[in-house]
Design an enzyme around this catalytic site. Structure first.
Site: not given
Ligand code: IMP
Ligand code: MG
Length: 419
Positions: A13, A16, A40-41, A221
Protein backbone atom coordinates in the site's frame (compact mmCIF):
# COMPACT_ATOMS: atom_id res chain seq x y z
CA UNK A 1 17.18 -3.78 -22.80
CA UNK A 2 17.19 -2.21 -19.34
CA UNK A 3 14.35 -3.49 -17.19
CA UNK A 4 12.42 -1.72 -14.44
CA UNK A 5 10.97 -3.40 -11.35
CA UNK A 6 8.61 -1.48 -9.09
CA UNK A 7 8.54 -2.95 -5.61
CA UNK A 8 6.74 -2.00 -2.41
CA UNK A 9 9.47 -1.24 0.14
CA UNK A 10 7.31 -1.42 3.26
CA UNK A 11 4.25 -3.57 4.11
CA UNK A 12 2.35 -2.86 0.89
CA UNK A 13 0.00 0.00 0.00
CA UNK A 14 2.85 2.40 -0.78
CA UNK A 15 1.06 3.51 -3.96
CA UNK A 16 2.66 1.09 -6.43
CA UNK A 17 -0.34 1.00 -8.78
CA UNK A 18 -0.06 4.68 -9.51
CA UNK A 19 3.72 4.53 -9.96
CA UNK A 20 3.45 1.61 -12.39
CA UNK A 21 0.79 3.56 -14.22
CA UNK A 22 3.10 6.58 -14.51
CA UNK A 23 5.79 4.49 -16.22
CA UNK A 24 3.71 1.91 -18.06
CA UNK A 25 3.14 3.94 -21.24
CA UNK A 26 6.91 3.72 -21.85
CA UNK A 27 7.04 -0.07 -21.55
CA UNK A 28 6.04 -2.89 -23.93
CA UNK A 29 5.33 -5.53 -21.30
CA UNK A 30 4.03 -5.09 -17.75
CA UNK A 31 4.48 -8.29 -15.75
CA UNK A 32 2.84 -9.16 -12.42
CA UNK A 33 5.01 -11.84 -10.86
CA UNK A 34 3.60 -12.56 -7.42
CA UNK A 35 0.55 -12.65 -5.21
CA UNK A 36 -3.02 -12.66 -6.38
CA UNK A 37 -6.29 -10.96 -5.60
CA UNK A 38 -4.96 -10.07 -2.14
CA UNK A 39 -3.32 -7.07 -3.84
CA UNK A 40 -5.28 -3.90 -4.56
CA UNK A 41 -3.82 -1.52 -7.11
CA UNK A 42 -5.65 1.77 -7.32
CA UNK A 43 -5.10 3.65 -10.57
CA UNK A 44 -6.68 6.56 -12.40
CA UNK A 45 -7.21 6.70 -16.17
CA UNK A 46 -8.73 9.91 -17.54
CA UNK A 47 -9.74 10.90 -14.04
CA UNK A 48 -11.67 7.66 -13.38
CA UNK A 49 -10.66 5.37 -10.53
CA UNK A 50 -10.04 1.64 -11.09
CA UNK A 51 -9.08 -0.83 -8.39
CA UNK A 52 -7.51 -3.91 -9.91
CA UNK A 53 -6.40 -6.91 -7.90
CA UNK A 54 -4.97 -9.19 -10.57
CA UNK A 55 -4.57 -7.32 -13.84
CA UNK A 56 -1.17 -5.77 -14.43
CA UNK A 57 -1.44 -1.97 -14.75
CA UNK A 58 -0.94 -1.67 -18.52
CA UNK A 59 -1.42 1.68 -20.15
CA UNK A 60 -4.72 1.77 -22.11
CA UNK A 61 -3.34 4.46 -24.43
CA UNK A 62 -0.47 2.37 -25.79
CA UNK A 63 -0.13 -1.13 -27.16
CA UNK A 64 1.49 -2.44 -23.98
CA UNK A 65 0.84 -6.04 -22.98
CA UNK A 66 0.18 -7.34 -19.45
CA UNK A 67 1.42 -10.75 -18.31
CA UNK A 68 -0.06 -12.59 -15.34
CA UNK A 69 2.91 -14.82 -14.65
CA UNK A 70 3.33 -18.13 -12.91
CA UNK A 71 4.48 -16.50 -9.68
CA UNK A 72 0.85 -15.51 -9.15
CA UNK A 73 -2.10 -17.51 -7.86
CA UNK A 74 -5.01 -16.80 -10.17
CA UNK A 75 -8.70 -16.61 -9.44
CA UNK A 76 -9.99 -16.68 -13.04
CA UNK A 77 -13.45 -15.43 -11.99
CA UNK A 78 -11.81 -12.32 -10.57
CA UNK A 79 -9.82 -11.81 -13.79
CA UNK A 80 -13.12 -11.80 -15.69
CA UNK A 81 -14.69 -9.24 -13.32
CA UNK A 82 -11.73 -6.88 -13.73
CA UNK A 83 -11.60 -7.30 -17.51
CA UNK A 84 -15.32 -6.60 -17.83
CA UNK A 85 -14.88 -3.29 -16.00
CA UNK A 86 -11.93 -2.35 -18.20
CA UNK A 87 -13.77 -3.41 -21.37
CA UNK A 88 -16.61 -0.92 -20.76
CA UNK A 89 -14.12 1.94 -21.11
CA UNK A 90 -11.41 0.36 -23.28
CA UNK A 91 -13.06 -2.00 -25.71
CA UNK A 92 -10.82 -4.87 -26.79
CA UNK A 93 -8.32 -4.41 -23.96
CA UNK A 94 -8.68 -8.08 -22.89
CA UNK A 95 -6.62 -9.09 -25.94
CA UNK A 96 -3.67 -7.28 -24.40
CA UNK A 97 -3.38 -9.66 -21.47
CA UNK A 98 -1.46 -12.92 -21.40
CA UNK A 99 -2.07 -15.55 -18.74
CA UNK A 100 0.85 -17.84 -18.08
CA UNK A 101 -0.26 -21.43 -18.54
CA UNK A 102 2.08 -22.44 -15.77
CA UNK A 103 0.32 -20.27 -13.16
CA UNK A 104 -1.51 -22.00 -10.31
CA UNK A 105 -5.18 -21.38 -9.66
CA UNK A 106 -7.16 -20.12 -6.73
CA UNK A 107 -10.31 -22.25 -6.70
CA UNK A 108 -13.46 -21.58 -4.66
CA UNK A 109 -12.41 -23.98 -1.92
CA UNK A 110 -9.14 -22.11 -1.39
CA UNK A 111 -11.05 -19.01 -0.35
CA UNK A 112 -13.26 -21.12 1.91
CA UNK A 113 -10.19 -22.73 3.47
CA UNK A 114 -8.56 -19.33 4.00
CA UNK A 115 -11.60 -18.21 6.01
CA UNK A 116 -11.93 -21.52 7.91
CA UNK A 117 -8.26 -21.54 8.91
CA UNK A 118 -8.35 -17.91 10.03
CA UNK A 119 -11.42 -18.61 12.16
CA UNK A 120 -9.74 -21.67 13.68
CA UNK A 121 -6.33 -20.11 14.43
CA UNK A 122 -5.63 -19.25 18.03
CA UNK A 123 -3.93 -16.13 16.72
CA UNK A 124 -5.16 -15.19 13.24
CA UNK A 125 -2.74 -13.76 10.64
CA UNK A 126 -5.27 -11.23 9.39
CA UNK A 127 -5.26 -12.52 5.79
CA UNK A 128 -7.33 -10.96 3.04
CA UNK A 129 -9.23 -14.29 2.71
CA UNK A 130 -8.54 -14.36 -1.03
CA UNK A 131 -7.23 -17.92 -0.84
CA UNK A 132 -3.52 -17.08 -1.12
CA UNK A 133 -2.19 -19.26 1.71
CA UNK A 134 -4.21 -22.37 0.79
CA UNK A 135 -3.47 -22.06 -2.95
CA UNK A 136 0.29 -21.63 -2.49
CA UNK A 137 0.30 -24.36 0.18
CA UNK A 138 -1.44 -26.71 -2.27
CA UNK A 139 1.13 -25.85 -4.91
CA UNK A 140 3.96 -26.85 -2.58
CA UNK A 141 2.21 -29.98 -1.33
CA UNK A 142 1.48 -30.94 -4.97
CA UNK A 143 -2.25 -30.66 -4.57
CA UNK A 144 -3.03 -27.73 -6.86
CA UNK A 145 -4.25 -27.20 -10.41
CA UNK A 146 -2.46 -25.11 -13.02
CA UNK A 147 -3.93 -23.18 -15.92
CA UNK A 148 -2.45 -25.74 -18.37
CA UNK A 149 -4.48 -28.48 -16.68
CA UNK A 150 -7.64 -26.85 -18.03
CA UNK A 151 -6.78 -28.10 -21.56
CA UNK A 152 -7.38 -31.68 -20.45
CA UNK A 153 -10.86 -31.82 -18.83
CA UNK A 154 -10.79 -35.55 -18.20
CA UNK A 155 -7.59 -35.48 -16.15
CA UNK A 156 -8.74 -32.24 -14.52
CA UNK A 157 -11.91 -33.92 -13.28
CA UNK A 158 -9.99 -36.82 -11.86
CA UNK A 159 -7.42 -34.58 -10.14
CA UNK A 160 -10.11 -32.33 -8.66
CA UNK A 161 -11.88 -35.44 -7.38
CA UNK A 162 -8.69 -36.63 -5.68
CA UNK A 163 -7.95 -33.24 -4.19
CA UNK A 164 -11.44 -32.73 -2.80
CA UNK A 165 -11.50 -36.30 -1.51
CA UNK A 166 -8.49 -35.41 0.63
CA UNK A 167 -9.82 -32.01 1.66
CA UNK A 168 -13.17 -33.41 2.68
CA UNK A 169 -11.35 -35.89 4.89
CA UNK A 170 -9.43 -33.03 6.51
CA UNK A 171 -12.23 -30.50 6.86
CA UNK A 172 -15.34 -32.70 7.01
CA UNK A 173 -18.58 -30.72 6.91
CA UNK A 174 -16.81 -27.40 7.30
CA UNK A 175 -15.85 -27.34 3.63
CA UNK A 176 -18.74 -26.88 1.33
CA UNK A 177 -17.31 -27.78 -2.05
CA UNK A 178 -18.67 -29.94 -4.79
CA UNK A 179 -16.34 -31.42 -7.43
CA UNK A 180 -18.79 -30.94 -10.29
CA UNK A 181 -19.47 -27.32 -9.42
CA UNK A 182 -15.76 -26.49 -9.15
CA UNK A 183 -14.99 -28.35 -12.37
CA UNK A 184 -17.75 -26.75 -14.40
CA UNK A 185 -17.13 -23.32 -12.91
CA UNK A 186 -13.45 -23.19 -13.74
CA UNK A 187 -13.90 -24.57 -17.28
CA UNK A 188 -16.59 -21.98 -17.97
CA UNK A 189 -14.28 -19.22 -16.74
CA UNK A 190 -11.49 -20.54 -18.95
CA UNK A 191 -13.84 -20.55 -21.98
CA UNK A 192 -15.07 -17.02 -21.19
CA UNK A 193 -11.53 -15.67 -20.97
CA UNK A 194 -10.63 -17.24 -24.30
CA UNK A 195 -13.76 -15.80 -25.87
CA UNK A 196 -12.80 -12.38 -24.55
CA UNK A 197 -9.50 -12.72 -26.40
CA UNK A 198 -7.16 -13.22 -23.44
CA UNK A 199 -4.04 -15.05 -24.62
CA UNK A 200 -2.85 -18.17 -22.88
CA UNK A 201 0.74 -19.19 -23.30
CA UNK A 202 3.74 -20.24 -21.29
CA UNK A 203 5.49 -16.99 -20.38
CA UNK A 204 8.80 -18.85 -20.65
CA UNK A 205 8.16 -19.19 -24.39
CA UNK A 206 8.24 -15.38 -24.63
CA UNK A 207 11.80 -15.25 -23.36
CA UNK A 208 13.43 -14.41 -26.72
CA UNK A 209 10.78 -11.81 -27.50
CA UNK A 210 11.19 -10.15 -24.10
CA UNK A 211 14.95 -9.70 -24.54
CA UNK A 212 14.50 -6.94 -27.08
CA UNK A 213 11.47 -5.34 -25.43
CA UNK A 214 11.02 -2.85 -22.62
CA UNK A 215 9.89 -4.84 -19.61
CA UNK A 216 8.40 -3.53 -16.40
CA UNK A 217 7.91 -5.84 -13.43
CA UNK A 218 4.99 -4.80 -11.27
CA UNK A 219 5.42 -5.88 -7.66
CA UNK A 220 2.58 -6.64 -5.29
CA UNK A 221 2.42 -6.18 -1.51
CA UNK A 222 5.70 -5.07 0.05
CA UNK A 223 9.12 -6.50 0.87
CA UNK A 224 8.21 -6.86 4.56
CA UNK A 225 5.38 -9.24 3.58
CA UNK A 226 7.69 -11.53 1.56
CA UNK A 227 7.34 -15.20 2.47
CA UNK A 228 11.12 -15.61 2.84
CA UNK A 229 12.36 -12.19 3.92
CA UNK A 230 9.35 -10.63 5.63
CA UNK A 231 8.12 -10.65 9.21
CA UNK A 232 7.23 -14.34 9.18
CA UNK A 233 4.65 -15.72 10.01
CA UNK A 234 2.79 -12.43 9.49
CA UNK A 235 3.50 -12.36 5.78
CA UNK A 236 1.82 -13.28 2.54
CA UNK A 237 2.45 -16.61 0.84
CA UNK A 238 4.54 -15.53 -2.15
CA UNK A 239 7.73 -13.67 -2.97
CA UNK A 240 7.27 -9.93 -2.96
CA UNK A 241 10.90 -8.89 -3.46
CA UNK A 242 12.21 -8.20 -6.97
CA UNK A 243 13.74 -11.68 -7.01
CA UNK A 244 10.24 -12.94 -7.87
CA UNK A 245 10.84 -11.72 -11.42
CA UNK A 246 12.49 -15.10 -12.15
CA UNK A 247 8.97 -16.44 -12.68
CA UNK A 248 9.25 -15.46 -16.34
CA UNK A 249 12.71 -17.00 -16.46
CA UNK A 250 14.35 -13.58 -16.34
CA UNK A 251 16.84 -12.22 -13.89
CA UNK A 252 17.38 -8.62 -12.93
CA UNK A 253 20.97 -7.45 -13.07
CA UNK A 254 22.73 -4.42 -11.60
CA UNK A 255 22.08 -2.62 -14.89
CA UNK A 256 18.35 -2.75 -14.25
CA UNK A 257 16.40 -0.37 -12.05
CA UNK A 258 14.85 -1.88 -8.96
CA UNK A 259 12.70 0.94 -7.69
CA UNK A 260 11.38 0.79 -4.17
CA UNK A 261 8.15 2.63 -3.53
CA UNK A 262 8.33 4.27 -0.11
CA UNK A 263 5.41 6.03 1.51
CA UNK A 264 6.49 9.10 3.53
CA UNK A 265 5.15 7.28 6.61
CA UNK A 266 4.44 3.59 7.23
CA UNK A 267 1.28 1.46 7.15
CA UNK A 268 0.46 -2.17 7.67
CA UNK A 269 -2.78 -4.19 7.35
CA UNK A 270 -3.30 -7.32 9.42
CA UNK A 271 -1.27 -8.64 12.32
CA UNK A 272 2.47 -8.63 12.92
CA UNK A 273 5.38 -6.52 14.08
CA UNK A 274 5.42 -2.80 13.32
CA UNK A 275 8.05 -0.92 15.37
CA UNK A 276 6.97 2.65 14.55
CA UNK A 277 3.21 2.11 14.91
CA UNK A 278 1.41 5.12 16.38
CA UNK A 279 -0.86 4.80 19.42
CA UNK A 280 -4.55 4.58 18.54
CA UNK A 281 -5.55 8.26 18.78
CA UNK A 282 -2.58 9.67 16.91
CA UNK A 283 -2.88 6.81 14.46
CA UNK A 284 -6.51 7.62 13.78
CA UNK A 285 -5.61 11.19 12.76
CA UNK A 286 -3.01 10.04 10.23
CA UNK A 287 -5.24 7.18 9.01
CA UNK A 288 -7.97 9.67 8.13
CA UNK A 289 -5.59 12.16 6.54
CA UNK A 290 -4.07 9.43 4.38
CA UNK A 291 -7.34 7.58 3.75
CA UNK A 292 -5.59 4.45 4.99
CA UNK A 293 -8.29 1.85 4.56
CA UNK A 294 -7.54 -1.39 2.69
CA UNK A 295 -8.27 -1.35 -1.08
CA UNK A 296 -9.05 -5.09 -0.95
CA UNK A 297 -10.74 -5.59 2.43
CA UNK A 298 -11.67 -2.06 3.56
CA UNK A 299 -9.95 -2.76 6.89
CA UNK A 300 -8.29 0.03 8.90
CA UNK A 301 -4.60 0.14 8.06
CA UNK A 302 -2.30 0.50 11.04
CA UNK A 303 -0.16 3.63 10.67
CA UNK A 304 3.17 4.90 11.95
CA UNK A 305 6.25 7.02 11.23
CA UNK A 306 8.85 6.40 8.55
CA UNK A 307 11.20 3.63 9.60
CA UNK A 308 14.76 3.88 8.23
CA UNK A 309 16.17 0.62 9.69
CA UNK A 310 13.21 -1.20 8.11
CA UNK A 311 13.97 0.48 4.78
CA UNK A 312 17.67 -0.39 4.98
CA UNK A 313 16.63 -3.99 5.50
CA UNK A 314 14.26 -3.80 2.50
CA UNK A 315 16.96 -2.24 0.30
CA UNK A 316 19.30 -5.09 1.19
CA UNK A 317 16.72 -7.83 0.68
CA UNK A 318 15.43 -6.66 -2.70
CA UNK A 319 18.55 -4.87 -4.04
CA UNK A 320 16.72 -1.56 -4.43
CA UNK A 321 18.80 1.00 -6.33
CA UNK A 322 16.22 3.77 -6.69
CA UNK A 323 13.41 5.15 -4.57
CA UNK A 324 10.16 6.92 -5.32
CA UNK A 325 8.58 8.64 -2.35
CA UNK A 326 4.78 8.86 -2.17
CA UNK A 327 2.16 10.65 -0.08
CA UNK A 328 4.42 13.32 1.42
CA UNK A 329 1.40 15.62 0.96
CA UNK A 330 -0.50 13.66 3.63
CA UNK A 331 1.90 14.99 6.27
CA UNK A 332 1.33 18.64 5.24
CA UNK A 333 0.50 20.72 8.28
CA UNK A 334 2.26 18.56 10.82
CA UNK A 335 4.44 21.04 12.76
CA UNK A 336 7.03 18.34 13.13
CA UNK A 337 7.44 14.77 11.98
CA UNK A 338 9.32 11.86 13.47
CA UNK A 339 11.61 9.44 11.66
CA UNK A 340 12.95 6.25 13.19
CA UNK A 341 16.73 6.31 12.67
CA UNK A 342 17.75 3.17 14.58
CA UNK A 343 16.32 0.48 16.86
CA UNK A 344 17.12 -0.54 20.33
CA UNK A 345 17.19 -4.35 20.42
CA UNK A 346 18.08 -6.00 23.75
CA UNK A 347 19.74 -2.81 24.99
CA UNK A 348 21.88 -2.43 21.86
CA UNK A 349 21.49 0.18 19.14
CA UNK A 350 20.91 -1.47 15.76
CA UNK A 351 21.03 0.39 12.43
CA UNK A 352 19.72 -2.45 10.36
CA UNK A 353 18.29 -5.78 11.48
CA UNK A 354 19.71 -8.74 9.61
CA UNK A 355 16.90 -11.14 10.37
CA UNK A 356 13.23 -10.33 10.42
CA UNK A 357 12.87 -11.65 13.98
CA UNK A 358 14.65 -8.53 15.24
CA UNK A 359 11.64 -6.41 14.28
CA UNK A 360 9.71 -8.21 16.99
CA UNK A 361 11.88 -6.79 19.77
CA UNK A 362 12.86 -3.47 18.18
CA UNK A 363 12.14 -0.21 19.99
CA UNK A 364 12.34 2.78 17.67
CA UNK A 365 14.83 5.60 18.27
CA UNK A 366 13.40 8.76 16.73
CA UNK A 367 14.74 11.95 15.29
CA UNK A 368 12.30 14.85 15.00
CA UNK A 369 12.34 16.94 11.83
CA UNK A 370 10.46 20.17 11.02
CA UNK A 371 7.18 19.70 9.12
CA UNK A 372 5.99 21.29 5.87
CA UNK A 373 2.78 22.94 4.64
CA UNK A 374 3.23 21.82 1.10
CA UNK A 375 5.41 19.21 -0.63
CA UNK A 376 7.11 22.04 -2.51
CA UNK A 377 8.19 23.55 0.81
CA UNK A 378 11.95 23.34 1.43
CA UNK A 379 11.39 21.26 4.58
CA UNK A 380 10.03 18.36 2.56
CA UNK A 381 13.09 18.45 0.33
CA UNK A 382 15.16 18.35 3.53
CA UNK A 383 13.16 15.30 4.66
CA UNK A 384 13.96 13.59 1.34
CA UNK A 385 17.63 14.53 1.52
CA UNK A 386 17.85 13.19 5.07
CA UNK A 387 16.31 9.92 3.88
CA UNK A 388 18.79 9.63 1.02
CA UNK A 389 21.75 10.20 3.31
CA UNK A 390 20.52 7.65 5.81
CA UNK A 391 19.62 5.03 3.21
CA UNK A 392 22.43 5.48 0.72
CA UNK A 393 19.99 5.26 -2.19
CA UNK A 394 18.74 8.19 -4.27
CA UNK A 395 15.14 9.27 -4.32
CA UNK A 396 14.59 9.56 -8.06
CA UNK A 397 10.90 10.51 -8.14
CA UNK A 398 8.47 12.35 -5.90
CA UNK A 399 4.75 11.52 -6.02
CA UNK A 400 2.45 14.00 -4.29
CA UNK A 401 -1.15 13.00 -5.09
CA UNK A 402 -3.25 10.08 -6.34
CA UNK A 403 -3.40 11.20 -9.98
CA UNK A 404 -0.85 9.78 -12.40
CA UNK A 405 0.36 13.23 -13.39
CA UNK A 406 0.98 14.24 -9.77
CA UNK A 407 4.57 13.06 -9.91
CA UNK A 408 7.95 14.51 -10.89
CA UNK A 409 11.50 13.36 -11.23
CA UNK A 410 13.49 14.70 -8.29
CA UNK A 411 15.45 16.92 -10.67
CA UNK A 412 12.25 18.60 -11.86
CA UNK A 413 11.00 18.72 -8.30
CA UNK A 414 14.09 20.62 -7.11
CA UNK A 415 13.84 23.01 -10.07
CA UNK A 416 10.18 23.60 -9.21
CA UNK A 417 11.06 24.45 -5.59
CA UNK A 418 13.74 26.89 -6.60
CA UNK A 419 11.35 28.43 -9.13
P1 IMP B 1 -2.80 -12.89 2.55
O1 IMP B 1 -1.84 -12.39 1.53
O2 IMP B 1 -4.24 -12.63 2.20
O3 IMP B 1 -2.56 -14.31 2.94
O4 IMP B 1 -2.56 -12.05 3.89
C1 IMP B 1 -1.35 -12.14 4.63
C2 IMP B 1 -0.96 -10.77 5.17
O5 IMP B 1 -0.55 -9.93 4.09
C3 IMP B 1 -2.08 -10.02 5.88
O6 IMP B 1 -1.52 -9.26 6.92
C4 IMP B 1 -2.61 -9.10 4.80
O7 IMP B 1 -3.26 -7.96 5.33
C5 IMP B 1 -1.33 -8.73 4.09
N1 IMP B 1 -1.54 -8.34 2.69
C6 IMP B 1 -1.81 -9.13 1.64
N2 IMP B 1 -1.92 -8.41 0.52
C7 IMP B 1 -1.69 -7.13 0.85
C8 IMP B 1 -1.62 -5.91 0.09
O8 IMP B 1 -1.78 -5.88 -1.13
N3 IMP B 1 -1.36 -4.77 0.80
C9 IMP B 1 -1.14 -4.81 2.13
N4 IMP B 1 -1.20 -5.91 2.87
C10 IMP B 1 -1.45 -7.07 2.23
MG1 MG C 1 -2.51 -2.21 -2.19
Amino acid sequence: MKKLAIIGAQWGDEGKGKIVNYFSSHYDYIIRFSGGANAGHTIYYNGKKYVNHLLPSISPETESIGILSKGMALDLGQVIVELETMETDFSGISKRFIIDEEAFLVLPYHKEEDAILESMRKKPIGTTKKGMGPSFADKVSRENIRVCDLYDPETLYERLGNILYLKNKIYGDKLNCDVDAVYQGVLEQFATLRQMGVQFTSAASLYEELQSKKVLFEGAQGIMLDIDSGTYPYVTSSQTTAHGSFTVDMTLTEEDTVMGVVKAYTTRVGEGEFPTELPEEEGEVLRRLGNEFGATTGRNRRVGWLDLPQLRYAIRKSKLNSIVITKGDILNQYDEVKVCVAYEVDGKTVDMPFIANDFRRAKPIYKTLPGWNDVFDLNFLKYITFMEQELGVDVSYVSYGPKTEEMMSKKDYIMHIHG
